[in-house]
Motif scaffolding. Structure first.
Motif, PDB file in Angstrom:
ATOM      1  N   SER A 159       0.859  -1.182   0.000  1.00  0.00           N
ATOM      2  CA  SER A 159       0.000   0.000   0.000  1.00  0.00           C
ATOM      3  C   SER A 159       0.893   1.230   0.000  1.00  0.00           C
ATOM      4  N   GLU A 195       0.741   3.599   2.075  1.00  0.00           N
ATOM      5  CA  GLU A 195       1.112   3.790   3.479  1.00  0.00           C
ATOM      6  C   GLU A 195       2.322   2.936   3.832  1.00  0.00           C
ATOM      7  N   ASP A 209      -1.245   7.817  -8.793  1.00  0.00           N
ATOM      8  CA  ASP A 209      -2.674   8.046  -8.595  1.00  0.00           C
ATOM      9  C   ASP A 209      -3.461   7.167  -9.569  1.00  0.00           C
ATOM     10  N   LEU A 218      -2.197   4.797  -5.061  1.00  0.00           N
ATOM     11  CA  LEU A 218      -3.015   5.470  -4.058  1.00  0.00           C
ATOM     12  C   LEU A 218      -4.429   4.902  -4.112  1.00  0.00           C
ATOM     13  N   ALA A 219      -4.986   4.639  -2.975  1.00  0.00           N
ATOM     14  CA  ALA A 219      -6.354   4.140  -2.920  1.00  0.00           C
ATOM     15  C   ALA A 219      -7.316   5.252  -3.329  1.00  0.00           C
ATOM     16  N   GLU A 256      -7.651   8.566  -1.405  1.00  0.00           N
ATOM     17  CA  GLU A 256      -6.513   8.733  -0.498  1.00  0.00           C
ATOM     18  C   GLU A 256      -5.806  10.058  -0.779  1.00  0.00           C
ATOM     19  N   ASP A 257      -5.548  10.823   0.241  1.00  0.00           N
ATOM     20  CA  ASP A 257      -4.944  12.146   0.123  1.00  0.00           C
ATOM     21  C   ASP A 257      -3.426  12.016   0.098  1.00  0.00           C
ATOM     22  N   ALA A 258      -2.828  12.207  -1.071  1.00  0.00           N
ATOM     23  CA  ALA A 258      -1.391  12.005  -1.226  1.00  0.00           C
ATOM     24  C   ALA A 258      -0.582  12.967  -0.363  1.00  0.00           C
ATOM     25  N   ASP A 270      -1.455  14.578   2.399  1.00  0.00           N
ATOM     26  CA  ASP A 270      -1.600  14.241   3.818  1.00  0.00           C
ATOM     27  C   ASP A 270      -0.761  13.013   4.154  1.00  0.00           C
ATOM     28  N   LEU A 271      -0.785  12.026   3.271  1.00  0.00           N
ATOM     29  CA  LEU A 271      -0.017  10.797   3.484  1.00  0.00           C
ATOM     30  C   LEU A 271       1.483  11.091   3.544  1.00  0.00           C
TER      31      LEU A 271
END
Length: 242
Positions: free
Chosen positions: A70, A72, A114, A141-142, A145-147, A149-150
């Motif tokens: 993932s 993350e 993305d 990225l899911a 999902e906020d890139a 922020d991640l």
């Protein structure tokens, strides 16, 4: 690229098909694969019929795609000093392959994609990357999902490449963890992403203001790699500070 697949820690070959004219010359390379890997041989006409066009290299391989991490997990596994790429809307396989080639050349830890990006493991992207797409980890990225922020949560500074920026790459002091953000040629990075990152431009001559996205990635990654080397103990000094 068979030699890259043979040593890849991410993906594995399922079978090889090699022309009869080349199998003896490629015996050492074949030996780099596990001994239980099926290896088939056929005449040139059979290979051309399988591929659908004359295949001059006489080598085909079927690989097994590994389950990717993932986004993350990919960022969480990054070392204290790291560079990652984050791609938005890069849908051209030539550009994708070129970016992965540069990522491997300059030691990028991983690539985030993305939902609008093309597949780095598409045949043409692998070929253009000279196999780097088989060795550089990447994660999608899911949806939603906020890139930014991640990246921020994992200590990465987001550097958005855009010709509209006033800050120059030449004066960039690389952060310990840098995320290079690249968008598709033409539309560039999404406004929502660009507005939350540090905008960086590559100075150019005259009125010219844009480069191919793969070329851009190479220039930026080289700058970051050289600056890290200079910052290392005994590396010869520090780069100019912004």
């Amino acid at each position: 690229m068979l030699n890259v697949l043979a040593r890849s820690r991410l993906h594995r070959a399922r079978a090889l098909l090699i022309s009869q004219a080349r199998i003896e010359r490629l015996s050492a390379l074949i030996g780099a694969f596990p001994s239980d890997l099926p290896v088939y041989s056929a005449g040139q006409g059979v290979m051309d019929a399988i591929v659908g066009f004359p295949i001059h290299r006489g080598v085909l391989a079927v690989g097994r795609r590994a389950a990717g991490p993932s986004a993350e997990a990919l960022l969480a596994s990054s070392p204290p000093r790291a560079v990652v790429l984050a791609l938005f809307g890069v849908s051209n396989h030539d550009n994708m392959g070129g970016i992965f080639r540069n990522a491997a050349a300059f030691g990028v830890h991983g690539v985030l994609l993305d939902g609008a990006c093309c597949d780095p493991l598409y045949r043409k992207a692998i070929r253009v990357s000279v196999g780097a797409a088989l060795t550089v980890p990447f994660a999608k990225l899911a949806p939603g999902e906020d890139a930014i922020d991640l990246l921020t949560r994992h200590g990465f500074s987001a550097l958005a490449l855009t010709p509209s920026a006033t800050a120059s790459l030449a004066q960039l002091a690389p952060p310990k963890r840098a995320a290079v953000l690249l968008g598709a040629e033409g539309p560039g990075l999404p406004a929502a992403v660009l507005g939350r990152a540090r905008a960086i431009a590559i100075p150019m001559a005259g009125a010219f203001d844009s480069l191919n996205v793969a070329t851009t990635s190479g220039i930026v990654l080289h700058h970051l790699a050289m600056a890290r080397r200079e910052d290392a103990p005994g590396g010869g000094g520090s780069p100019d500070r912004a």
